[in-house]
Write a protein that holds these residues in place. Structure first.
Motif, PDB file in Angstrom:
ATOM      1  N   ALA A 158       0.985  -1.383  -0.189  1.00 53.23           N
ATOM      2  CA  ALA A 158      -0.034  -0.106  -0.289  1.00 53.23           C
ATOM      3  C   ALA A 158       0.775   1.185   0.029  1.00 53.23           C
ATOM      4  N   LEU A 159       0.345   2.544  -0.367  1.00 53.30           N
ATOM      5  CA  LEU A 159       0.935   3.620  -0.519  1.00 53.30           C
ATOM      6  C   LEU A 159       0.584   4.294   0.518  1.00 53.30           C
ATOM      7  N   VAL A 160       1.314   4.859   1.830  1.00 57.95           N
ATOM      8  CA  VAL A 160       0.813   5.665   2.766  1.00 57.95           C
ATOM      9  C   VAL A 160       1.272   7.160   2.482  1.00 57.95           C
ATOM     10  N   LEU A 161       0.220   8.077   2.570  1.00 61.88           N
ATOM     11  CA  LEU A 161       0.428   9.559   2.267  1.00 61.88           C
ATOM     12  C   LEU A 161      -0.023  10.213   3.482  1.00 61.88           C
ATOM     13  N   CYS A 162       0.715  11.272   3.780  1.00 60.66           N
ATOM     14  CA  CYS A 162       0.496  12.485   4.989  1.00 60.66           C
ATOM     15  C   CYS A 162       0.041  13.264   4.039  1.00 60.66           C
ATOM     16  N   VAL A 163      -1.225  13.850   4.388  1.00 58.57           N
ATOM     17  CA  VAL A 163      -1.694  14.824   3.495  1.00 58.57           C
ATOM     18  C   VAL A 163      -2.250  16.134   4.597  1.00 58.57           C
ATOM     19  N   ASP A 164      -1.851  17.267   4.137  1.00 60.76           N
ATOM     20  CA  ASP A 164      -2.011  18.332   5.012  1.00 60.76           C
ATOM     21  C   ASP A 164      -2.057  19.753   3.941  1.00 60.76           C
ATOM     22  N   GLU A 165      -2.369  20.936   4.269  1.00 65.10           N
ATOM     23  CA  GLU A 165      -2.456  22.029   3.547  1.00 65.10           C
ATOM     24  C   GLU A 165      -1.679  23.200   4.550  1.00 65.10           C
ATOM     25  N   LYS A 166      -1.395  24.083   3.570  1.00 63.07           N
ATOM     26  CA  LYS A 166      -0.685  25.266   4.534  1.00 63.07           C
ATOM     27  C   LYS A 166      -1.525  26.540   3.631  1.00 63.07           C
ATOM     28  N   SER A 167      -2.296  27.301   4.462  1.00 62.89           N
ATOM     29  CA  SER A 167      -3.173  28.196   3.947  1.00 62.89           C
ATOM     30  C   SER A 167      -2.261  29.516   4.024  1.00 62.89           C
ATOM     31  N   GLN A 168      -2.671  30.378   3.333  1.00 64.55           N
ATOM     32  CA  GLN A 168      -2.424  31.991   3.358  1.00 64.55           C
ATOM     33  C   GLN A 168      -0.718  32.253   3.066  1.00 64.55           C
ATOM     34  N   ILE A 169      -0.406  31.540   2.214  1.00 62.59           N
ATOM     35  CA  ILE A 169       1.000  31.738   1.721  1.00 62.59           C
ATOM     36  C   ILE A 169       0.946  33.184   1.011  1.00 62.59           C
ATOM     37  N   GLN A 170       1.700  33.772   1.201  1.00 63.20           N
ATOM     38  CA  GLN A 170       1.807  35.225   0.429  1.00 63.20           C
ATOM     39  C   GLN A 170       2.712  35.008  -0.854  1.00 63.20           C
ATOM     40  N   ALA A 171       1.916  35.440  -2.017  1.00 71.94           N
ATOM     41  CA  ALA A 171       2.454  35.275  -3.282  1.00 71.94           C
ATOM     42  C   ALA A 171       3.063  36.934  -3.540  1.00 71.94           C
ATOM     43  N   LEU A 172       4.585  36.922  -3.406  1.00 70.67           N
ATOM     44  CA  LEU A 172       5.243  38.251  -3.401  1.00 70.67           C
ATOM     45  C   LEU A 172       6.107  38.231  -4.678  1.00 70.67           C
ATOM     46  N   ASP A 173       6.530  39.379  -5.057  1.00 67.83           N
ATOM     47  CA  ASP A 173       7.176  39.587  -6.098  1.00 67.83           C
ATOM     48  C   ASP A 173       7.986  40.925  -5.902  1.00 67.83           C
ATOM     49  N   ARG A 174       9.298  40.891  -5.836  1.00 64.33           N
ATOM     50  CA  ARG A 174      10.194  41.946  -5.868  1.00 64.33           C
ATOM     51  C   ARG A 174       9.892  43.224  -6.935  1.00 64.33           C
ATOM     52  N   THR A 175       9.948  44.345  -6.379  1.00 62.98           N
ATOM     53  CA  THR A 175       9.856  45.481  -7.398  1.00 62.98           C
ATOM     54  C   THR A 175      10.888  45.626  -8.591  1.00 62.98           C
ATOM     55  N   GLN A 176      12.113  45.104  -8.058  1.00 58.95           N
ATOM     56  CA  GLN A 176      13.336  45.217  -9.011  1.00 58.95           C
ATOM     57  C   GLN A 176      13.865  44.023  -9.286  1.00 58.95           C
ATOM     58  N   PRO A 177      14.298  43.693 -10.387  1.00 62.95           N
ATOM     59  CA  PRO A 177      15.211  42.436 -10.658  1.00 62.95           C
ATOM     60  C   PRO A 177      16.402  42.324  -9.742  1.00 62.95           C
ATOM     61  N   LEU A 178      16.629  41.133  -9.528  1.00 58.00           N
ATOM     62  CA  LEU A 178      17.935  40.661  -8.901  1.00 58.00           C
ATOM     63  C   LEU A 178      19.189  41.348  -9.367  1.00 58.00           C
ATOM     64  N   LEU A 179      19.718  42.056  -8.484  1.00 57.92           N
ATOM     65  CA  LEU A 179      21.102  42.715  -9.329  1.00 57.92           C
ATOM     66  C   LEU A 179      22.048  41.681  -9.541  1.00 57.92           C
ATOM     67  N   PRO A 180      22.763  41.672 -10.620  1.00 57.87           N
ATOM     68  CA  PRO A 180      23.907  40.696 -11.139  1.00 57.87           C
ATOM     69  C   PRO A 180      24.958  40.467 -10.403  1.00 57.87           C
ATOM     70  N   LEU A 181      25.232  39.338 -10.099  1.00 54.87           N
ATOM     71  CA  LEU A 181      26.558  38.822  -9.538  1.00 54.87           C
ATOM     72  C   LEU A 181      28.099  39.422 -10.023  1.00 54.87           C
ATOM     73  N   ALA A 182      28.718  39.835  -9.303  1.00 49.76           N
ATOM     74  CA  ALA A 182      30.078  40.419  -9.756  1.00 49.76           C
ATOM     75  C   ALA A 182      31.224  39.579  -8.871  1.00 49.76           C
ATOM     76  N   PRO A 183      32.408  39.435  -9.255  1.00 50.89           N
ATOM     77  CA  PRO A 183      33.379  38.585  -8.654  1.00 50.89           C
ATOM     78  C   PRO A 183      33.518  39.229  -7.149  1.00 50.89           C
ATOM     79  N   GLY A 184      33.442  38.475  -6.195  1.00 47.87           N
ATOM     80  CA  GLY A 184      33.469  39.019  -4.526  1.00 47.87           C
ATOM     81  C   GLY A 184      32.349  39.438  -4.179  1.00 47.87           C
ATOM     82  N   ILE A 185      31.186  39.823  -4.861  1.00 43.88           N
ATOM     83  CA  ILE A 185      29.848  40.562  -4.323  1.00 43.88           C
ATOM     84  C   ILE A 185      28.901  39.692  -4.319  1.00 43.88           C
ATOM     85  N   PRO A 186      28.302  39.361  -3.384  1.00 40.19           N
ATOM     86  CA  PRO A 186      26.966  38.470  -3.468  1.00 40.19           C
ATOM     87  C   PRO A 186      25.831  38.975  -3.975  1.00 40.19           C
TER      88      PRO A 186
END
Length: 120
Positions: free
Chosen positions: A2-30
């Motif tokens: 048999a297949l045993v599944l634990c079923v649940d839900e997570k409600s009210q997850i906020q769907a967020l989007d940044r207002t600016q794109p991710l700044l590009p990586l540069a050597p030594g800069i995160p």
């Protein structure tokens, strides 16, 4: 077998989007992100964890009611190979105990050729 599944839900997850794109990586800069974001509403994640191998069947829906939960149970039933007996572990959340959900589970619990079992 048999297949045993634990079923649940997570409600009210906020769907967020940044207002600016991710700044590009540069050597030594995160990578850097802006502090502000745009709200895109909320979503509910329904998930079924396979206790044997850790795989997950998941689906996001806009609402968190018994109708959506039954739609997710139908998805589980479609995604699992035919003839495989499924045991579902649920908590005692009100959506899981709704009469229509209980009727759905009971209708499949007694199916002769595999189906859905509910471990309480």
């Amino acid at each position: 077998k048999a297949l045993v599944l634990c079923v649940d839900e997570k409600s009210q997850i906020q769907a967020l989007d940044r207002t600016q794109p991710l700044l590009p990586l540069a050597p030594g800069i995160p990578a850097k992100r802006t502090h502000d974001y745009k709200r895109n509403g909320t979503t509910t994640l329904f998930a079924a964890l396979n206790t044997l191998d850790g795989s997950v069947i998941g689906q996001c829906m806009q609402r968190h009611r018994h109708q959506e939960f039954i739609r997710f149970l139908n998805r589980i039933e479609r995604d699992v190979p035919a003839g495989k007996l499924i045991h579902v572990i649920l908590d005692n959340y009100a959506t899981h105990k709704h009469p229509k959900v209980m009727k759905w589970l009971e209708a499949r619990l007694w199916r002769k050729r595999g189906g859905l079992g509910c471990l309480r």
